[in-house]
Design a protein around this motif. Structure first.
Motif, short mmCIF file in Angstrom:
data_model
loop_
_atom_site.label_atom_id
_atom_site.label_comp_id
_atom_site.label_asym_id
_atom_site.label_seq_id
_atom_site.Cartn_x
_atom_site.Cartn_y
_atom_site.Cartn_z
N LYS A 1 27.88 14.71 -2.39
CA LYS A 1 28.11 15.63 -3.50
C LYS A 1 29.57 15.55 -3.92
CE LYS A 1 26.85 20.07 -5.21
NZ LYS A 1 25.89 21.14 -5.09
N PRO A 2 29.89 14.56 -4.76
CA PRO A 2 31.30 14.26 -5.07
C PRO A 2 32.08 15.45 -5.63
CG PRO A 2 29.87 12.51 -5.87
CD PRO A 2 28.96 13.61 -5.40
N ASP B 1 27.61 25.00 0.82
CA ASP B 1 26.45 24.81 -0.06
C ASP B 1 25.99 23.35 -0.04
OD1 ASP B 1 25.74 27.29 -1.00
OD2 ASP B 1 27.20 27.25 -2.65
N ALA B 2 26.97 22.43 -0.09
CA ALA B 2 26.63 21.00 -0.09
C ALA B 2 25.97 20.60 1.22
CB ALA B 2 27.89 20.16 -0.33
N ILE B 3 26.47 21.15 2.33
CA ILE B 3 25.89 20.81 3.64
C ILE B 3 24.43 21.29 3.72
CG2 ILE B 3 26.08 21.13 6.15
CD1 ILE B 3 29.12 21.43 5.77
N PHE B 4 24.18 22.49 3.16
CA PHE B 4 22.80 23.02 3.17
C PHE B 4 21.81 22.04 2.57
CE2 PHE B 4 24.34 27.66 2.96
CZ PHE B 4 24.14 27.82 4.31
N THR C 1 34.49 13.92 4.46
CA THR C 1 34.50 13.00 3.32
C THR C 1 33.13 12.33 3.21
OG1 THR C 1 36.84 12.64 3.73
CG2 THR C 1 35.78 11.11 2.22
N ALA C 2 32.52 12.05 4.35
CA ALA C 2 31.16 11.50 4.34
C ALA C 2 30.19 12.51 3.72
CB ALA C 2 30.73 11.13 5.76
N VAL C 3 30.41 13.78 4.03
CA VAL C 3 29.57 14.83 3.43
C VAL C 3 29.78 14.85 1.91
CG1 VAL C 3 29.20 17.34 3.27
CG2 VAL C 3 29.57 16.28 5.50
N ASP D 1 37.67 20.03 -2.65
CA ASP D 1 37.61 21.12 -1.67
C ASP D 1 37.80 20.58 -0.26
OD1 ASP D 1 37.02 22.98 -3.70
OD2 ASP D 1 34.90 22.44 -3.62
N VAL D 2 37.15 19.44 0.01
CA VAL D 2 37.24 18.83 1.33
C VAL D 2 38.68 18.40 1.62
CG1 VAL D 2 36.62 16.74 2.61
CG2 VAL D 2 34.83 18.11 1.55
N THR D 3 39.29 17.77 0.62
CA THR D 3 40.65 17.29 0.81
C THR D 3 41.59 18.45 1.09
OG1 THR D 3 40.10 15.63 -0.83
CG2 THR D 3 42.40 15.78 -0.20
N ARG D 4 41.41 19.54 0.35
CA ARG D 4 42.28 20.69 0.52
C ARG D 4 42.09 21.32 1.91
NH1 ARG D 4 41.37 24.46 -4.00
NH2 ARG D 4 43.11 23.62 -5.17
N ALA D 5 40.83 21.40 2.35
CA ALA D 5 40.55 22.13 3.59
C ALA D 5 40.81 21.30 4.84
CB ALA D 5 39.11 22.63 3.59
N PHE D 6 40.62 19.99 4.76
CA PHE D 6 40.64 19.22 6.00
C PHE D 6 41.76 18.19 6.08
CE2 PHE D 6 36.27 20.72 5.50
CZ PHE D 6 36.11 21.38 6.71
N ALA D 7 42.67 18.18 5.11
CA ALA D 7 43.78 17.23 5.16
C ALA D 7 44.50 17.40 6.50
CB ALA D 7 44.73 17.47 4.00
N GLY D 8 44.61 16.31 7.24
CA GLY D 8 45.38 16.36 8.49
C GLY D 8 44.62 16.91 9.69
N VAL D 9 43.36 17.26 9.55
CA VAL D 9 42.63 17.75 10.74
C VAL D 9 41.39 16.90 11.08
CG1 VAL D 9 43.37 20.13 10.61
CG2 VAL D 9 41.28 19.46 9.45
#
Ligand SMILES: Cc1cc2nc3c(=O)[nH]c(=O)nc-3n(C[C@H](O)[C@H](O)[C@H](O)COP(=O)(O)OP(=O)(O)OC[C@H]3O[C@@H](n4cnc5c(N)ncnc54)[C@H](O)[C@@H]3O)c2cc1C
Lengths: 65, 390
Positions: B376-377, B338-341, B370-372, B382-390
């Protein structure tokens, strides 16, 4: 009424997935609109990736989310 | 006595995993596929992460088309942001891959029938008791203790059981893809084009397929699909960027980027894979998530047969285990999408200009998203949970 240019349909099912009233029947290489159920909302026409669906009527714009 | 303990509808990755797990758990299992051929037509970019895949099966050179180590993301003005992948990736030959999974289900003891189109359910007092189907034009019925609907994006079997599976326009990408030859591309790199000029509300991808071939396709979000044709945009891109490409095949398809259905079980039935809306809402990837869901559904079905509780209460481990494995991340990714949209092309360009200055080995998906999240802070968690380590 929704019309299918079925000689061009790829039978991918995108229209089926968004149809709010389950009015599209799709087999391996055969698609049909159940006209009695169809509510002419047109969203199947919009999502079709290759534009094989069309409407034979001009209607008022309906808003969708 | 029923004809089968478990009948799985759909022979994609989710269905084959479910059938294998059910059969391994001792259930007398049948898998029904409407098409004549498991795995064909291939409506898929065929990209998967290596670690996701290896949870289920050892990569086999027979169905690995390309091994990926690099990612490129491009903004609307074609600024390139390059980085290496922490986890390797593969582009599959899904036609063979889906065969391999179905073959495994068969070896575990599941029966498989193709050209079997399920067009109804046997239902008694709101409890699913089996399927009605057409086998080469002949009407048949088979009873089962549990039906697992893995019938892909259409998800009509769930509807036959009275479940609401229809997807909103915002939650559907209208997709089209050509598999092309004679293109001079880096066979270790997957290339994403983000912006409304490439693919409004979605993205365009180039996935290498070995030997100078590639899958080139895109998804247009349903909300704006009225004004854009995935077919036309793909062919325009090919003409502009790969005028010499030979089109070896083309397909269209819908990518359900919805949240997973709130209810994925009901008396006598479970939904899995695309049919349950398990696709990653940001990437549109649904092969691995479908396999995760399918395997859990099959295992829970086999366990429920042991206890004899075939109600949604007896199936409760299925949604619970899905939630733990993927569900939590999945809901967050829907918010990230949604934020990317909301990000304009202009902002995407600015972000890309900044990110392009970072050396590739210091960049990661985590940094990009994280830039995304800076836009939208509320999605930072959600970002941290989904992309940690990738
Ligand atoms: C253009 C496009 C590109 C994609 N790119 C990627 C990608 O790069 N990576 C990725 O991970 N995912 C990608 N996806 C998503 C991925 O293809 C799906 O998420 C995945 O195939 C889901 O697996 P599944 O088993 O749930 O469904 P499917 O693979 O769709 O299998 C469902 C099966 O059920 C059968 N069926 C349907 N109805 C019936 C019926 N009534 N009776 C009997 N059989 C029936 C169908 O014929 C089909 O074989 C892409 C999708 C599209 C459309």
């Amino acid at each position: 009424m929704i019309l299918v240019k079925d000689n061009r349909c790829d039978f991918c099912g995108t229209c089926v997935a968004v149809c709010p009233v389950d009015a599209i029947e799709l087999r391996e290489a055969d698609i049909s609109i159940i006209h009695d159920t169809c509510i002419d909302c047109d969203i199947c026409i919009w999502v079709c990736p290759i534009d094989v669906l069309s409407s034979d009527e001009k209607k008022e714009e309906v808003k969708h989310d | 006595m029923t004809d089968f303990d478990v009948i799985v509808v759909g022979g994609g990755p989710a269905g084959s995993m479910a059938a294998e797990a059910a059969a391994k758990g001792g259930a007398k299992t049948l898998l029904l596929e409407k098409d004549r051929d498991i795995g064909y037509p291939v409506r898929c970019g065929e990209g998967v992460g290596a670690s996701g895949l290896k949870q289920f099966i050892e990569p086999d050179p027979q169905w690995i088309a390309a091994t990926i180590s690099k990612v490129r993301m491009r903004s609307p003005d074609n600024t390139k942001v390059d980085f290496g992948m922490k986890d390797a990736g593969y582009v599959l030959h899904r036609r063979l891959f889906d065969y391999a999974l179905a073959n495994r289900a068969g070896r575990a003891g599941a029966e498989i029938q193709t050209r079997a189109y399920v067009d109804g359910l046997m239902v008694e007092d709101d409890v699913v008791k089996g399927v009605k189907y057409q086998y080469m034009g002949e009407n048949r019925e088979l009873s089962a203790k549990i039906v697992i609907a893995a019938d892909g994006v259409e998800s009509r079997v769930g509807r036959m059981a009275g479940m609401r599976t229809a997807t909103k326009l915002r939650d559907m990408d209208s997709g089209y893809q050509a598999t092309v030859g004679n293109v001079d591309i880096d066979q270790e790199l997957i290339d994403f084009f983000i912006g409304s000029n490439w693919a409004p509300g979605g993205y365009l991808w180039i996935f290498p397929k070995g030997n100078g071939m590639a899958n080139i396709g895109l998804g247009v979000n349903g909300k704006v699909a009225k004004d854009f044709s995935a077919h036309d945009l793909t062919h325009k891109f090919l003409k502009d960027h790969f005028p010499k490409a030979s089109i070896l095949t083309s397909v269209c398809g819908g990518i359900p980027i919805a949240k997973t259905l709130k209810t994925i079980t009901k008396e006598g039935i479970m939904l899995t894979g695309d049919a349950a809306r398990m696709v990653n809402p940001v990437t549109g990837g649904g092969i691995i998530t479908g396999m995760v869901g399918g395997r859990i559904a099959g295992e829970v079905a086999a366990a429920a047969l042991q206890t004899g509780d075939l109600t949604s209460k007896g199936f409760k481990d299925y949604p619970a285990r899905w939630q733990k494995a993927e569900g939590k991340t999945h809901d967050g990714l829907h918010r990230v999408a949604d934020a990317i949209f909301e990000i304009t092309d202009e902002k995407l360009n600015k972000m890309a200009h900044r990110l392009a200055k970072i050396p590739p080995d210091e960049l990661s998906l985590m940094k990009i998203f994280t830039a995304v999240a800076r836009q939208k802070p509320s999605i930072l968690i959600d970002v941290t949970r989904a992309f940690a380590g990738v």
